[in-house]
Every structure is written in C-alpha cells, then in structure tokens.
Design an enzyme around this catalytic site. Structure first.
Site, PDB file in Angstrom:
ATOM      1  N   GLU A 209       0.876  -1.172   0.000  1.00 49.33           N
ATOM      2  CA  GLU A 209       0.000   0.000   0.000  1.00 49.33           C
ATOM      3  C   GLU A 209       0.912   1.220   0.000  1.00 49.33           C
ATOM      4  OE1 GLU A 209      -3.141  -0.321  -0.423  1.00 49.33           O
ATOM      5  OE2 GLU A 209      -3.183  -2.487  -0.176  1.00 49.33           O
ATOM      6  N   CYS A 243      -1.829   9.472   2.324  1.00 53.93           N
ATOM      7  CA  CYS A 243      -1.355   8.881   1.061  1.00 53.93           C
ATOM      8  C   CYS A 243      -2.318   9.117  -0.091  1.00 53.93           C
ATOM      9  CB  CYS A 243      -1.090   7.389   1.237  1.00 53.93           C
ATOM     10  SG  CYS A 243      -2.542   6.436   1.733  1.00 53.93           S
TER      11      CYS A 243
END
Length: 456
Positions: A209, A243
């Site tokens: 991720e 993110c």
C-alpha cells in the site's frame, strides 16, 4: 530481542491449529475491540503528541474506522469462513466444486507513521479474521503511538499470537530477512521496492500500500462551493500527510479564480485566520519532512498560505500557483499541506498528463458532465477514488482499497481483507456412483468425438 526466535514461536503456535477455529477468531476480534475502547484515551493523546491531531480527527480517521472494520468482520466472520460453492464443469460430472479459505500462516505487518492506529490495526483485523498469527512493526517516527499500540497488544494477546516489534531501519531489515507467509506493507514506494525484493527471496506473497501523486480535476460544470469544501477537507486532513490526499489540482480556467477564492474561504472556516495557531491543525511529523516541504514552497507562488512555524513544525494550508511542471513539487509526492494549482482548457491535456506519469493511488474528479466522467474513468489508470468528493472511498468497507503499478499492489478493507490474508484452495469433490469412461485409454474415434463436444 531475538527476532528469529519470535518468528519461530509464532509459526509453532500457528501450527497448533488453534487460530483456525471460528470461536477463537470471534473471541479475539472481540478482545481487540475491548482493548481499543480501553486504550482510546492513550491513543488519542499519543496521536496529539506525534502529529498534533485533534481528538475529533483522530477518532474519525483512526479509531472510529478501525472499530467499523471490526464490526463488519465480526458480523460476517462465519460467512467469510464458509467454503464458497462454485459451478462445476460438465467434464467433472458427477461432482461439486468449492473454494476453501485457509490462512497463510505467520503474517508480517509493517505500518507507517501518518495514520499509525488505522494503518496498523486495520490490516491486523484482516489477518486475525483470516486465522493467521501476526508480527507487527510500527513506525519509529510516530514513537508515542507505537508505544501505546505495543502496550495494548501485549495487554490483549499472547506474544506467540500477536507480537509488536519496535525499532528502526535495522529492525526492518532483520525482519525482512526472515521467512514469513505473507507481508503487508504500507509506506513509500522506495521502501516498498525493498520489501518486494526481500520477499522475492522467499517467494513470499505481499500487499504493498504505497502512494504517489494523486490528482484532483475540477471541471467547469461543478458546484464550486461543495467542490472547494470537499477538496479542502481531503487535502489538509492530517496536515496533508495522507497517502490519498489530493497532490495537485487541475481546475478549468473559466472557474479558477472563483475556485481559489472559495478554497481560501474554507481554509479560514476550518482553521481560522491564523491556522498556524489553530488548536485543531496538525504538525509535520519531523524536521526532515518539514524541511522537504519548506523547499517545495520555492517551486511556485503561494497565493494562499505559505507561512511556516519552524518551532512547532507547522506549515499553513497552502495553494501554490505558477508551478513549473518540471519542478520537484510536481515530480515528488508532496505528503504535506501544499497544493499546486494548474489551469486547463480541454480535458484531453489533463488525461494526457496523468497518463504520462506513474499510476496514482487515487484520483478525484469533480464534474456534472457524464461524458467527461466516462472519459476520465476509462482513460486514466489509478488505484481508486471519488467522483465529486475526496478521500471518502477509503472509509467504505464495501470498497476494496489499494493501488496499481507504482502506487501499490493488492487491496483490503471489509471482505477483501479476509481474502487478502487467505489462500483459497480450489476443491473438486467427485462422486463415485458414476465414472465417465471417455477420459481413459484406450482412445477411439467415438471417445474423441465426445471429448470434442465436452471441451468446446
């Protein structure tokens, strides 16, 4: 601390098969819920110390979403564990087919500093729901939260079942030298490449991720007030250290000035006239990241914000205009409260630019034009995103979350978390009361004709 022995103990415990039982998994998911509720005050305080997060934001983006993920998995555990029936091919008559989920075994979870509770415990929920044992390596940058998580886990689970290991780069390297059955990593693309290289030596499956430069596109056919508010929320949440935060903004030239004005209004509404003094506005994680972000301010003109507080590692919510596309702020993931703004005339130039860059983790499009929506969704490659909103897709347990290409591989959340941390064995169960003779030798023209009919 003997990491090799810790991994060995975890593997020995997994091989006892205790983690496979429904009752065991259910009880331990409930234990985790009770622990989170018990340690909520300490977690909130540690998030304030590490990132300057206010309680409302911390609960909404860290603790609350984890509890929601727990609820989803607890309620559906029995269904998730149940073998999944699938259709049986005519060539396998008489029989039945199903997919049988089994845990991988010993899982390593390496989590980041920006959402240290959420991005540690959410994958842990998936790992435990699927029946694995877990070793957790939290970030050394969010030191206070990592310590609370370690204390909470130690207070809740046996170390052979779930174990937290603290440390820096050397600890990460030593952990990655061990053989795990699955690795789940959340962090930067550069470190993700190292994790993948290390995992390849043991042929260990992984989820990465990562991040990247997530664009937001604002068409001229939008509700400017709503679009500006939702982009302001998504960008400056956690001081931009998200993110999936909008990394740069393409806005149609016809509405650019009005849109900038509206975003400025929202920044003032959210954080006041002096956001650097706001009690609900967060700080940058450390001096190194602060210095990196401060340098980006030189890559354009700050038309909103641009002020800094070096003592408290704060940078005001900033809109950056007159940005060169070749500048660092347009090449590197910003991961902070700075938003470059670029005007455009035709959607083609936006699609072409996005396509020329690595595939982003997220993309956000604000439009009421169905044709533009279709074009962006079909022609731009990215992990996931929103139409007429930002970041909220990550909060849904019904939408698997993950990247593509340089923004990551694999996904999780909700049922997908169980699937990610499980291997599905494909099983064909044949009956014995009838046996088709056509597959057996000796072969004949009649058998060949039948085989052709079956396999078309």
């Amino acid at each position: 601390m003997n990491i090799k022995q810790i991994v060995k103990n975890s593997r020995t415990y997994f091989k006892s098969h205790e983690t496979l039982e429904y009752k065991f998994r259910k009880e331990n998911l409930n234990k985790l819920r009770l622990a989170i509720n018990k340690y909520e005050p300490q977690l909130l305080e540690s998030l304030k110390l590490d990132l300057g997060k206010n309680e409302h934001e911390s609960y909404m983006t860290e603790i609350g979403v984890v509890l929601k993920e727990l609820t989803y998995n607890e309620k559906r555990l029995k269904k998730l564990m149940k073998p999944k029936r699938v259709r049986t091919a005519v060539t396998d008559f008489p029989g039945s087919s199903f997919r049988y989920a089994e845990p991988f075994g010993v899982v390593l979870i390496i989590s980041p500093w920006n959402y240290p509770v959420n991005l540690t415990l959410s994958p842990l929920i998936g790992a435990l729901t699927a029946g694995n044992t877990a070793i957790i390596k939290p970030s050394e940058f969010s030191i206070n939260t990592s310590k609370v998580i370690e204390e909470m886990i130690l207070d809740t689970f046996e170390e052979k079942y779930v174990k937290v290991i603290q440390g820096g780069v050397e600890t990460n390297q030593e952990l990655l030298d061990q053989k795990f059955d699955y690795i789940f990593f959340t962090g930067s693309t550069n470190v993700g490449k190292i994790v993948m290289e290390k995992a390849s030596k043991h042929l260990t499956p992984i989820s990465l991720e990562l991040g990247g430069k997530s664009p937001v596109i604002v068409d001229k056919n939008v509700n400017i007030q709503v679009a500006a508010k939702r982009i302001t929320f998504g960008k400056y949440l956690n001081s931009g250290q998200t993110c999936i935060a909008p990394d740069y903004l393409y806005v149609h030239k016809d509405i650019k000035e009005e849109f900038i004005s509206e975003m400025n209004k929202n920044i003032i509404e959210f954080y006041g006239e002096k956001p650097l003094e706001s009690s609900i506005y967060g700080s940058i994680i450390n001096q190194r990241h602060f210095n990196r972000l401060k340098n980006y301010l030189n890559d354009g003109t700050s038309i909103v914000g641009g002020t800094i507080d070096e003592e408290n590692l704060r940078i005001a919510p900033t809109l950056l205009d007159s940005v060169e596309m070749s500048s660092l702020v347009m090449k590197e993931e910003i991961f902070g409260p700075i938003l470059p703004i670029i005007s455009y005339t035709e959607i083609d130039e936006v699609i072409d630019f996005i396509g020329s860059r690595p595939k982003p983790l997220a993309l956000y499009l604000f439009t009421e034009n169905a044709h533009i929506e279709k074009r962006v969704l079909s022609e731009c490659q990215f992990g996931g995103g929103c139409i007429n909103d930002t970041v909220m897709h990550i909060a849904s347990e019904y939408l698997p979350f993950g990247g593509v290409g340089e923004s990551g591989m694999g996904s999780y959340h909700g049922a997908k978390s169980f699937e990610t941390f499980s291997h599905y064995k494909s099983i064909l169960k044949k009956r014995t009361w009838f046996d088709l003779p056509v597959r057996y030798a000796p072969y004949s023209p009649v058998k060949k004709k039948l085989i052709k009919r079956f396999l078309k």
